[in-house]
Design a protein around this motif. Structure first.
Motif, mmCIF file in Angstrom:
data_model
loop_
_atom_site.group_PDB
_atom_site.id
_atom_site.type_symbol
_atom_site.label_atom_id
_atom_site.label_comp_id
_atom_site.label_asym_id
_atom_site.label_seq_id
_atom_site.Cartn_x
_atom_site.Cartn_y
_atom_site.Cartn_z
ATOM 1 N N ASN A 111 7.460 -41.619 4.322
ATOM 2 C CA ASN A 111 6.746 -42.596 5.148
ATOM 3 C C ASN A 111 5.784 -43.467 4.331
ATOM 4 N N ASN A 112 6.096 -43.644 3.056
ATOM 5 C CA ASN A 112 5.212 -44.397 2.168
ATOM 6 C C ASN A 112 5.644 -45.839 1.955
ATOM 7 N N THR A 113 6.663 -46.301 2.664
ATOM 8 C CA THR A 113 7.076 -47.696 2.601
ATOM 9 C C THR A 113 7.340 -48.207 4.013
ATOM 10 N N ASP A 114 7.180 -49.508 4.171
ATOM 11 C CA ASP A 114 7.524 -50.148 5.437
ATOM 12 C C ASP A 114 7.852 -51.606 5.117
ATOM 13 N N SER A 115 8.641 -52.229 5.963
ATOM 14 C CA SER A 115 9.020 -53.616 5.697
ATOM 15 C C SER A 115 9.109 -54.412 6.985
ATOM 16 N N VAL A 116 9.042 -55.716 6.822
ATOM 17 C CA VAL A 116 9.163 -56.656 7.927
ATOM 18 C C VAL A 116 10.192 -57.703 7.529
ATOM 19 N N ASP A 174 -1.195 -36.656 3.444
ATOM 20 C CA ASP A 174 0.021 -37.221 4.037
ATOM 21 C C ASP A 174 -0.286 -38.677 4.366
ATOM 22 N N VAL A 175 -0.027 -39.531 3.384
ATOM 23 C CA VAL A 175 -0.294 -40.956 3.526
ATOM 24 C C VAL A 175 0.935 -41.642 4.109
ATOM 25 N N THR A 176 0.697 -42.483 5.093
ATOM 26 C CA THR A 176 1.751 -43.334 5.647
ATOM 27 C C THR A 176 1.277 -44.775 5.521
ATOM 28 N N VAL A 177 2.222 -45.702 5.549
ATOM 29 C CA VAL A 177 1.851 -47.117 5.554
ATOM 30 C C VAL A 177 2.718 -47.828 6.585
ATOM 31 N N THR A 178 2.084 -48.705 7.364
ATOM 32 C CA THR A 178 2.819 -49.522 8.314
ATOM 33 C C THR A 178 2.541 -50.987 8.015
ATOM 34 N N LYS A 179 3.535 -51.815 8.293
ATOM 35 C CA LYS A 179 3.401 -53.247 8.080
ATOM 36 C C LYS A 179 3.949 -53.955 9.300
ATOM 37 N N SER A 180 3.197 -54.932 9.799
ATOM 38 C CA SER A 180 3.667 -55.702 10.947
ATOM 39 C C SER A 180 3.559 -57.184 10.629
ATOM 40 N N GLY A 181 4.426 -57.955 11.268
ATOM 41 C CA GLY A 181 4.468 -59.401 11.079
ATOM 42 C C GLY A 181 5.466 -59.985 12.054
ATOM 43 N N PRO A 182 5.574 -61.305 12.079
ATOM 44 C CA PRO A 182 6.456 -61.938 13.063
ATOM 45 C C PRO A 182 7.932 -61.771 12.726
ATOM 46 N N PHE A 221 -1.405 -36.041 -10.565
ATOM 47 C CA PHE A 221 -0.168 -35.631 -9.894
ATOM 48 C C PHE A 221 -0.134 -36.183 -8.479
ATOM 49 N N ASN A 222 1.056 -36.179 -7.900
ATOM 50 C CA ASN A 222 1.253 -36.675 -6.538
ATOM 51 C C ASN A 222 0.756 -35.632 -5.549
ATOM 52 N N THR A 223 -0.146 -36.044 -4.648
ATOM 53 C CA THR A 223 -0.686 -35.102 -3.657
ATOM 54 C C THR A 223 -0.067 -35.300 -2.279
ATOM 55 N N ASP A 224 0.808 -36.278 -2.140
ATOM 56 C CA ASP A 224 1.385 -36.601 -0.825
ATOM 57 C C ASP A 224 2.506 -35.622 -0.496
ATOM 58 N N THR A 225 2.398 -34.975 0.654
ATOM 59 C CA THR A 225 3.372 -33.954 1.045
ATOM 60 C C THR A 225 4.616 -34.528 1.701
ATOM 61 N N ASP A 226 4.595 -35.827 2.064
ATOM 62 C CA ASP A 226 5.750 -36.455 2.713
ATOM 63 C C ASP A 226 5.904 -37.879 2.177
ATOM 64 N N LEU A 227 6.851 -38.078 1.275
ATOM 65 C CA LEU A 227 7.056 -39.397 0.663
ATOM 66 C C LEU A 227 7.963 -40.302 1.495
ATOM 67 N N TYR A 250 0.619 -60.979 7.888
ATOM 68 C CA TYR A 250 1.061 -59.588 7.931
ATOM 69 C C TYR A 250 -0.170 -58.692 8.039
ATOM 70 N N GLU A 251 -0.008 -57.565 8.737
ATOM 71 C CA GLU A 251 -1.050 -56.546 8.769
ATOM 72 C C GLU A 251 -0.480 -55.274 8.148
ATOM 73 N N ILE A 252 -1.200 -54.735 7.185
ATOM 74 C CA ILE A 252 -0.772 -53.540 6.461
ATOM 75 C C ILE A 252 -1.833 -52.465 6.671
ATOM 76 N N VAL A 253 -1.398 -51.285 7.135
ATOM 77 C CA VAL A 253 -2.338 -50.214 7.444
ATOM 78 C C VAL A 253 -1.887 -48.913 6.790
ATOM 79 N N PRO A 254 -2.506 -48.544 5.664
ATOM 80 C CA PRO A 254 -2.266 -47.199 5.135
ATOM 81 C C PRO A 254 -3.155 -46.211 5.889
ATOM 82 N N SER A 255 -2.608 -45.060 6.232
ATOM 83 C CA SER A 255 -3.394 -44.035 6.923
ATOM 84 C C SER A 255 -3.072 -42.672 6.319
#
Length: 170
Positions: free
Chosen positions: A138-143, A21-29, A130-136, A40-45
């Motif tokens: 939360n795979n994008t984020d924007s600023v 279950d990969v998520t990605v967050t992005k932060s910036g001003p 194949f895609n192993t991510d169970t929740d798609l 920008y800070e980008i954090v995949p988890s």
């Protein structure tokens, strides 16, 4: 005493399923002045339960972001393929359940631009074909960053005519 040593084998076929279950967050001003450097800070988890190997982190930067460079740092068993680069971000990382990955993207905002920059990042998980991510979801984020102009103008006027005579053109 063993009568038949050929019957001493057994086979068990267990299918191992990879689930991530990969998520990605992005932060910036939210606001910046044209010509300044933006970061920008980008954090995949990954919350697992399996490690996410070969996660593609993609950030096509806006055309108004100039001279972009980025760094990647990882902790735990997570791994960055490259520690740094320039331009758009298109990197493959391993995001384990016991580690973190952090990208820092730095660029100059076009000094002539005014308006809004919308910048999105995406994490794509595609392991073993194949895609192993169970929740798609939360795979994008924007600023969104509002870019304004700031002018620091000063004018100095001096007289070249010395002395000044009343009634004459200066």
């Amino acid at each position: 005493v063993e009568d038949d040593p050929l019957d001493n084998t057994a086979e068990d076929r267990t299918q191992i399923i990879i689930e991530t279950d990969v998520t990605v967050t992005k932060s910036g001003p939210a606001e910046i002045i044209a010509g300044e450097m933006i970061q920008y800070e980008i954090v995949p988890s990954n919350t697992g339960p399996s490690d996410a190997l070969g996660v593609q982190v993609i950030d096509d930067l806006d055309n108004h972001l100039l001279q972009a460079s980025w760094t990647c740092s990882a902790s735990g068993r997570s791994l960055c393929d490259n520690a740094n680069g320039s331009g758009d971000l298109a990197e493959t990382v391993n995001v384990t359940i016991d580690g973190n990955v952090t990208f820092t993207v730095t660029a100059q905002v076009d000094p002539y631009f005014t308006g809004q920059i919308d910048n999105m990042v995406e994490a794509v998980v595609f392991e073993e074909g194949f895609n192993t991510d169970t929740d798609l979801s939360n795979n994008t984020d924007s600023v969104s960053t509002q870019v304004t102009q700031e002018l620091d103008l000063s004018i100095h006027k001096s007289m070249l005519t010395n002395p000044i005579v009343a009634g004459e053109t200066v």
